[in-house]
Structures are given as structure tokens and as C-alpha cells.
Scaffold this motif. Sequence first.
Motif, PDB file in Angstrom:
ATOM      1  N   GLU A 146       0.824  -1.197   0.000  1.00 18.79           N
ATOM      2  CA  GLU A 146       0.000   0.000   0.000  1.00 18.79           C
ATOM      3  C   GLU A 146       0.858   1.246   0.000  1.00 18.79           C
ATOM      4  O   GLU A 146       0.647   2.169  -0.738  1.00 18.79           O
ATOM      5  CB  GLU A 146      -0.887  -0.017   1.255  1.00 18.79           C
ATOM      6  CG  GLU A 146      -1.645   1.262   1.432  1.00 18.79           C
ATOM      7  CD  GLU A 146      -3.136   0.994   1.442  1.00 18.79           C
ATOM      8  OE1 GLU A 146      -3.646   0.812   2.550  1.00 18.79           O
ATOM      9  OE2 GLU A 146      -3.765   0.966   0.388  1.00 18.79           O
ATOM     10  N   ALA A 201       2.399   1.780  -3.277  1.00 16.33           N
ATOM     11  CA  ALA A 201       1.459   2.060  -4.354  1.00 16.33           C
ATOM     12  C   ALA A 201       0.899   3.469  -4.289  1.00 16.33           C
ATOM     13  O   ALA A 201       0.494   4.036  -5.275  1.00 16.33           O
ATOM     14  CB  ALA A 201       0.319   1.056  -4.314  1.00 16.33           C
ATOM     15  N   ALA A 252      -0.072  45.278 -19.825  1.00 19.41           N
ATOM     16  CA  ALA A 252      -0.782  44.058 -20.207  1.00 19.41           C
ATOM     17  C   ALA A 252       0.090  42.838 -19.975  1.00 19.41           C
ATOM     18  O   ALA A 252      -0.375  41.808 -19.483  1.00 19.41           O
ATOM     19  CB  ALA A 252      -1.210  44.145 -21.666  1.00 19.41           C
ATOM     20  N   VAL A 304       0.339  42.050 -16.249  1.00 21.31           N
ATOM     21  CA  VAL A 304      -0.940  41.545 -15.752  1.00 21.31           C
ATOM     22  C   VAL A 304      -1.193  40.129 -16.251  1.00 21.31           C
ATOM     23  O   VAL A 304      -1.605  39.235 -15.499  1.00 21.31           O
ATOM     24  CB  VAL A 304      -2.090  42.483 -16.184  1.00 21.31           C
ATOM     25  CG1 VAL A 304      -3.427  41.833 -15.947  1.00 21.31           C
ATOM     26  CG2 VAL A 304      -2.003  43.791 -15.437  1.00 21.31           C
ATOM     27  N   LEU A 305      -0.907  39.904 -17.533  1.00 21.52           N
ATOM     28  CA  LEU A 305      -1.105  38.578 -18.109  1.00 21.52           C
ATOM     29  C   LEU A 305      -0.255  37.548 -17.375  1.00 21.52           C
ATOM     30  O   LEU A 305      -0.732  36.470 -16.999  1.00 21.52           O
ATOM     31  CB  LEU A 305      -0.735  38.623 -19.587  1.00 21.52           C
ATOM     32  CG  LEU A 305      -1.326  37.525 -20.470  1.00 21.52           C
ATOM     33  CD1 LEU A 305      -2.826  37.613 -20.436  1.00 21.52           C
ATOM     34  CD2 LEU A 305      -0.812  37.664 -21.880  1.00 21.52           C
ATOM     35  N   ASN A 365      -1.605  36.741 -14.014  1.00 25.51           N
ATOM     36  CA  ASN A 365      -2.768  35.862 -14.107  1.00 25.51           C
ATOM     37  C   ASN A 365      -2.362  34.414 -14.281  1.00 25.51           C
ATOM     38  O   ASN A 365      -2.849  33.514 -13.595  1.00 25.51           O
ATOM     39  CB  ASN A 365      -3.643  36.267 -15.297  1.00 25.51           C
ATOM     40  CG  ASN A 365      -4.574  37.396 -14.938  1.00 25.51           C
ATOM     41  OD1 ASN A 365      -4.897  37.594 -13.779  1.00 25.51           O
ATOM     42  ND2 ASN A 365      -5.004  38.142 -15.935  1.00 25.51           N
ATOM     43  N   PHE A 366      -1.440  34.175 -15.226  1.00 21.06           N
ATOM     44  CA  PHE A 366      -1.023  32.801 -15.479  1.00 21.06           C
ATOM     45  C   PHE A 366      -0.315  32.204 -14.272  1.00 21.06           C
ATOM     46  O   PHE A 366      -0.503  31.036 -13.932  1.00 21.06           O
ATOM     47  CB  PHE A 366      -0.091  32.743 -16.701  1.00 21.06           C
ATOM     48  CG  PHE A 366      -0.838  32.639 -17.988  1.00 21.06           C
ATOM     49  CD1 PHE A 366      -0.788  33.651 -18.920  1.00 21.06           C
ATOM     50  CD2 PHE A 366      -1.605  31.520 -18.265  1.00 21.06           C
ATOM     51  CE1 PHE A 366      -1.487  33.557 -20.111  1.00 21.06           C
ATOM     52  CE2 PHE A 366      -2.308  31.419 -19.457  1.00 21.06           C
ATOM     53  CZ  PHE A 366      -2.251  32.446 -20.373  1.00 21.06           C
ATOM     54  N   ASP A 385      -2.883  31.239 -11.784  1.00 22.15           N
ATOM     55  CA  ASP A 385      -3.536  29.987 -12.169  1.00 22.15           C
ATOM     56  C   ASP A 385      -2.632  28.799 -11.883  1.00 22.15           C
ATOM     57  O   ASP A 385      -3.048  27.783 -11.332  1.00 22.15           O
ATOM     58  CB  ASP A 385      -3.858  29.998 -13.662  1.00 22.15           C
ATOM     59  CG  ASP A 385      -5.176  30.693 -13.932  1.00 22.15           C
ATOM     60  OD1 ASP A 385      -5.457  30.994 -15.101  1.00 22.15           O
ATOM     61  OD2 ASP A 385      -5.917  30.933 -12.959  1.00 22.15           O
ATOM     62  N   GLU A 416      -8.446  21.204 -13.753  1.00 21.74           N
ATOM     63  CA  GLU A 416      -9.451  21.051 -14.804  1.00 21.74           C
ATOM     64  C   GLU A 416      -9.141  19.770 -15.536  1.00 21.74           C
ATOM     65  O   GLU A 416      -8.015  19.515 -15.880  1.00 21.74           O
ATOM     66  CB  GLU A 416      -9.336  22.186 -15.819  1.00 21.74           C
ATOM     67  CG  GLU A 416     -10.076  23.425 -15.448  1.00 21.74           C
ATOM     68  CD  GLU A 416      -9.865  24.486 -16.498  1.00 21.74           C
ATOM     69  OE1 GLU A 416      -8.740  24.973 -16.620  1.00 21.74           O
ATOM     70  OE2 GLU A 416     -10.802  24.809 -17.214  1.00 21.74           O
ATOM     71  N   THR A 417     -10.149  18.966 -15.829  1.00 22.00           N
ATOM     72  CA  THR A 417      -9.863  17.715 -16.526  1.00 22.00           C
ATOM     73  C   THR A 417      -9.572  17.998 -17.989  1.00 22.00           C
ATOM     74  O   THR A 417     -10.289  18.771 -18.593  1.00 22.00           O
ATOM     75  CB  THR A 417     -11.073  16.788 -16.452  1.00 22.00           C
ATOM     76  OG1 THR A 417     -11.913  17.262 -15.406  1.00 22.00           O
ATOM     77  CG2 THR A 417     -10.627  15.386 -16.158  1.00 22.00           C
TER      78      THR A 417
END
Lengths: 308, 308, 338
Positions: free
Chosen positions: B9, B12, B284, B287-288, B291-292, B295, B307-308
Motif C-alpha cells: 500500500e 502504491a 498588459a 498583468v497577463l 494571471n497565469f 492559475d 481542470e480535466t
Amino acid sequence: MLKFIVRRIFWTIPVLLVVIFLTFTMMRQIGGNPFRQSERAVTEATQRNLEAKFHVNDPWYLQYAHYVKGVATFDLGPSLVVRGRDVNDIVATHFPTSIQLGLFAFLFAIVLGVPLGMIAALRHNTWVDYSAMFFSNVFHAVPSFLIATLLIYFVALKAGWFPTSGWTSWEHKVLPSIALGFGPMALFARLVRGTMLETLQQDYVRTAKAKGLRYRRVVGLHVLRNSLIPVVTAAGPLLGFIITGSFVIELIFNIPGIGQQFVDSVFNRDYSVVMGLTVLLSVIVIVANLVVDILYGILDPRTRDVRA
Amino acid sequence: MSVTDAREEALATEPGSAPASGAPIRQTNLWKDAWRRYVRNRAATLAGVVFVVVLLYCLVAPILSPYDPNKINFTIASQTPTLDHPFGTDKFGRDLFTRTALGGRVSILIGFGATLAILLIGVVYGSISGFVGGRLDNGLMRFLDALYGLPYLPFAIITLQIIGRTDMWTMMIALSIASWFTTARIVRGQVLSLKENDYVRAAKAVGARWYRILGRHLLPNTLGVLIIAIFLELPGVILGEAFLSFIGLGISPPDASWGAMAQEGRTVFRSHPTAIIVPSVAIATLVLCANFVADGLRDALDPRTRET
Amino acid sequence: MALLEVNDLRTHFFTREGTVRAVDGVSFSVEKGKTLGIVGESGCGKSVTALSIMGLIPKPPAKIVSGSVLYEGRDLTTLSERQLEDLRGREIAMIFQDPMTSLNPTLTIGTQITETIRRHYDVSQKQADKKAIELLEKVRIPRASERLGDYPHRFSGGMRQRVMIAIALSCDPKLLIADEPTTALDVTVQASVLDLLEDLRAEYDMSMIIITHDMGVVAEAADDIIVMYAGQVVEQASTLDLFDNPEHPYTEALLGALPQLEGANVREGRLTAIPGRPPDLIDPPKACRFGPRCPHAGSDDCTVHEPQLRELRPGHWVRSSHPASERTGTRRPEGAPV
């Protein structure tokens, strides 16, 4: 259901009062005697009359109470700088324009953003999905004044399709609405995609399919209903974004809305206008949040049974 | 169900898999693991690299640059990018490459400063509210609801007016005061959910004092959420400062931020769009990336929300 | 002709880490009016089998690579999605394990029942509502007409499962597939739901497939049982025969792992544990899949060839080189039924 709505409306009143109080307190920190401007040189007697009429010498809580009463009766007081104009006048002339702008931007965002998110979710992990999300990210991060500038440069100046400023004919309204709505559109697309992907994995979607329901119905009813809930919750703060974003857009496109008025008043130290407009905007935001909450209650029956 | 061999166990189980929600996480394992997961996300890694590159650029470029950023020289005004001036020059003939770096220093500093302030206020408010709970929590949250009703930009503008001056510090204060609400909510949520965990009960049962519980158990587990919150708030603050400067209510020259540079570029925009495009793209980009990174961090620190 | 006939079904999942052979050569049939039980531990492929029958496997990663599923002679694996949609709910119905998440929280249960009815029959909303109330009464939900407009979160777990059953029966299906119908319920509720299923099965003259990992459930509910392991059928027999004379070492171990509190043959001593874990289905061994864990496996055929399913006795099939009745004097797992 009705009880739920009534309860929510009831709770906005103290919120409104607090907001007005905060604004009121803040304004008092800035202004002194509102009638000290030399442009409004008036006689002693008139000065005293004015002060009495506008409760300038009353203790703060009375002033606050008067102001609240004013708000409740839709009287936001006079402009401090422009003689003979009420804040109400300013609102009446400029507010509809801003509302239109905000509404169009919002509509643009929804009409384009939601389907985009749906398509991205339904075509998950294909190039459609990836490109849609890439562009969404980019547009969300880019400040609206850049988008506005680029739009003006390429579409209006170079191509000459649309005018670059003003707000009279419908052609004027296109570019500003798009510029303002791009960011929210990207947000909606991302949000809808995210929630749809999550919903599509849910057990009840499998049950719906097992019942033999047509794909259209499974997606259109079961999936969409549950996916829209987070989207509705996001719509509230989004309205706030649109309102604040409109300041800049109005500036760039020379649109006579309250954004312009607000900025002008700040520069002119016309504090009663500033305060009046702030309270107005707050009321809008609060009402928008209320509507969002009620919509949320309609869409998700579980929340209705929970104490507000 | 059959009982499996204990050793099997252990072998695994996925190494470093996140234990059941809320259980105490062994620090070393979590961070190493999160780093590994983060690096696997190509977009986030790229964003992180670009972010660092931008930071370095802002730090180093002005030092290495041969140009004086404030020197006015109308002979070379309004140039498009050349080898001499990689970003061109603005309407005063100042090198944009250097000025953008300097502007970046200001914008980023304000960004981080305001974000930290937001974190501070938010953590204090949120953890008190969540930890004490009960009526205090209720009251504090209702007050927060009221605060949500205040529109962001007007609020910040009014704050600036109250303070009187507009320099870097006052900008930080104004922006943070207007946007700490969400962080407070998040922190409170975390504290609330962690508070009910068994290991906190255990700590209480052996008589640990409240500050020990807060500092030793609750806050470290909130750390992950806080890191993510930093990168979520940063874009908002940077954009907020940009908007304010663009409207003209920002920092006074010559110490320009990106937003102020954009505002300057607006006047010559039709003939020389570079001046407004460069700082806007800089904003921009940052900021971009933020954001990434946010995430990526979110996925790395909490694999369950993948997210699948 | 059997109502449902599954022949050498193979469903594989094509993932980044490799191809998971979740169902690898499963065959069985279900007769009209009979109940088939499918047992096995988690991950053995029983749910995927059921979903494959209905065509509900997630099509991007999964695919039925070979085999056929004959329902009344029609091969379901060759049907289009639209044709399958016509079949689902109407001819073959399915209920799932977790009633909490299997019902849409934002729609009333009335809607969830009537939408099924109106999908397959051309009736008015009022007629559908009426039928829905009848169904709710049939599944023994009190005050059915009042509860039609309620949302799922207002029902208890057991009642939600009954609602699921009502939905499944709404169009008079000929076959009901129940995937772990009682696993998420309390023990006392389990019994009542199983009773309900049996009564309804008899009343509607349906065939049923019950999937579970609980031997007690199949003992009670099934006429015939197939035991699955690592994507394959390892034993197939009538319920009585399986429990009285288990052949496959895995079945024996499963039965040996059941605690017994009383009765004539109460075993004393420890419960049997099966050491080891099921094989990774991305690259299953070419030899007997149960081999590594089997107490009877020797260094012979078991480690080289995969045993085929063979009919040991009429109606009793086994996939093993060492079924119980062929063993002589070999070691028995401690505590196994004598």
C-alpha cells in the motif's frame, strides 16, 4: 420564494445607510465650509440663509440625517461650483448616457462571452478550446484603454468605419461598448467554460443521458442551468468593473457620461457632485448585487432554504 | 474487501499526494511537490520567467542605459523604434526604453506595496472575523458587504483627495483601502474551515492559547491561499493605478508610472501611437503573467481543483 | 433467446499514460425475468461493463474496441447515438450508486421524472405528472403528490434512491441495470431498497443486473452471478451453486472474507485476507491475472498462459487452472469454508 426576496431587499437598507455614511464621512474630511469659494461671493445675509438652508452649521449626525433624507427623496443637493445647477440635473443629463454605455458593454460581453465559453467547453481540448482560452486570457489582461486605443487606431482612423468620439448616432456607440465589454467578455468566456467543464463531469449529467434525453436537452437544461450559477454571481462584481472602467472609456471617446462629470468635479473640487455621484454609483452596485442574489436564489433552489 | 499488504500500500500510493482536506500538511513535502507540479505547467512557467525578466528589465535597464530619462530633446521627439532607441522616443524626445523601465519600477512598486497592504489588512480582518466567529463574525461580514457597495475607482479617488497629495505611498494606501475586501473574505473562509478541523480541536484540548493556534496551525495552512491571493490582487492594483494615472489623478511627473506614460502618449496618439502602446503593452504583459502565475500556483498548491 | 447477450466485450481507455484495458473479454447473458449479479472489487471493470452496455462510456478516452452487446438480437455497439438515446430509459434503464449526486439539484424531482416520460411517450404534462405520482407511490414515498415539486436536497439518501428507481421504471423498461444501488446507503435502508427492487422486478416482469462488491447483496437478490477480476469474468454460476461450491480461488477468498456471526458452520479464526493488489490494467500480465495473489498458483501453467473460461459443470464456468474441485490435497487458505 417571496420571503427570500423580501428578506434580501430588507437587508440592503442598512447596507445603503452604511455606504452613505462612509461616503459622507469621507467627504467631510475633505471639504470645509462648502460655500467658501470665492466664485460664489455672496452677501453676508445670503450666506447665512444658504448655510441655514443647507444645514451647514448643524452637528454631523443631523447633517447626515438630512442627507439621507435627501437621498431617499432623490434630492442630492446643489452643485457647489456651478451656480444654479443641482446634482440632480447633472445626473439627469449625463447618467442615461453612462447607463447605455454600461448596458451595451454588458450585453456585448454576455452575447459573445457565454457562447464562446460554451463552445470551448463542448470542444474541450481541441484547437477551438485552446485558441478561445488564449484570446480570453489576453483580452482579460489588457487594460481597456489599450483596447480602446487600438480600436480607434485601426478601425476608426485607418479604416474609417466608425467615428472616434461622441455619442450621438448608433455608430458612435459601437466602439466604446466593444472596448468596455472586451474584458468582461473574456471573463465570462473563461467562467462559463470552467463551470461547464465541471458540470459535464457531474453524475446527474450521466443520469440524464441514461434516461435517454436528447443531447440538446441534456446540455441546454441540465448542464446550462447549473453552469450559469457561478456566472450570475460573477456578474455582480463585473458591474462594478464596468462602472469603473467606463471612466476611462468615456474619457478616450469623449462621451458625456457621469464618468467625465466625476473626474471634472474632482478637479474642480465640486464635492457635493462628487459625493452625489459616488452615492449614486454605490446604489447601483448594491442594487445590482441584490438582483444577482435574487437570480441566484431562483437558479439554485438550495440557497432558498438557507438562512440569508 | 480484502486487506492489502501494508508495504504494498505504501509503495502504491502516489508520493506526496495531498492528504484529506484540512489535515496537517508536512511543509517540506507540500512545497517540493507544488514546485514540481507548477513547473509541469508550461504556460505558468513561461509566465513566471517573463515576469522575472520584466522585473529585471525594470531594475537594470535604467542603470545601464546611456540616456537620461528626463532629458528633453525635441530634435528626436516622437520616433518609432530604432536600434538606438528600441522603444522609440516620446513627444519630448525622451528615450522610451529607459522611461518604460523606470515607469515599471514605479508601477510594480506600487503594485506590490498595495498588494502587501491589502494582504495585511485582509489577513487581520479575515482571521479575526473567522477565528472569533459568532456575532462578531456576522457583524464584520455584514460591514464588509456594505463596503462592497462602494465602487472601486471613486473610492480610491476620494481617498486620494482626503489625503491631499498623490505620491507613491498615498497611491498604495488609496488602492489598498479600496480593494482589500475580497482577500479578507478569502482569509476568513479559510480560517473558518480550518478552525473546525480536528487537529485544532486537539490543540485546544491540550490548552493551547489562541495566538498559538492562530499562528502555528491556522496561518501556515493559509499560506498557500495567500500566495495565490498576491498574484490575483496584483493585476487589479496595477490596472487600478494605471487607470487613475490615465485619468490624470495619478502620480505627478516627472516620476511617471506606466499609466502616466500612457496618458502622456494619448495626446499624440494619432500621429505617434508608439508612445501609448508601449506602456500599455507593458502593463498588459505584467498583468497577463500575473494571471497565469496565479492559475499555475492555484493548480500546483491544490491539485483537486485541476481542470480535466 | 436471451434478453441481453454480451459477447467478448472489450472496452479500453486510451490515456496519456497508456491504454487501460478496463474490460477485457467479458461474456454473459441475461434471461428474461431473471436477475444477474456482477461482483468484484473496485476497479475490476464491472461498472465499465454496465456503462458499455448503455453506451455511456466517455467517448474520447474510452472505446469499445471489440465484442458485441446483443439486446433482443440488436447489436448495441453498432447503433448511432440517436438510436441509443431512444433505447435508454425506454428499453434499458440504469440507476447509479450515489443518489446524492445522481439527481440534478436545480430541478424538481417531478421534472426529472416527467421529462423522462415525455421524452419517450407523447403525453401532456398533466398526464406525465399523474404517472409520476403513481410511480412515487409505487416506490413507497409518502405523500407523493405533495412532494412532486420538491427538490432533491429535501429528500434523505434512501428516498433519493427510490426516486431514482421511480425514474428508471417510468417507461417500463425490460432491463434494469443497478450499479451499486445500496452501497451509499445505511444498512437498514439497504434492505428496504433491495426488497423494493425485487418486488418491482417481479411486478414489471423485468430483467435486472445488479452490480456490487457486496456478496451479501447478490446472495439475496441474484439468480445467477458472475465474478469479475481485472477486467475479466473469472467465475460464472447460479447463486446457489456459487455459494455452495465456489471454484475459483478468488471467489473462495471473497467468501472466506465474509464475517459470519452465527450458524451451523461458523468459522473460527481469522478472516481470510487476500494479499497483494489487482494488476495494473495498462499492461496486464499475459498469464493468469490472479496468479500473483493465488495461494494455489505454482510455477506451471499459471505463470505462462492465461486460463480460458471453461464449463466445469453444466452452468458453472471458471477461468482457472486450479478450480476447487480439481485440487487434490493442496493447501487451503486459512479459514476458508470447508
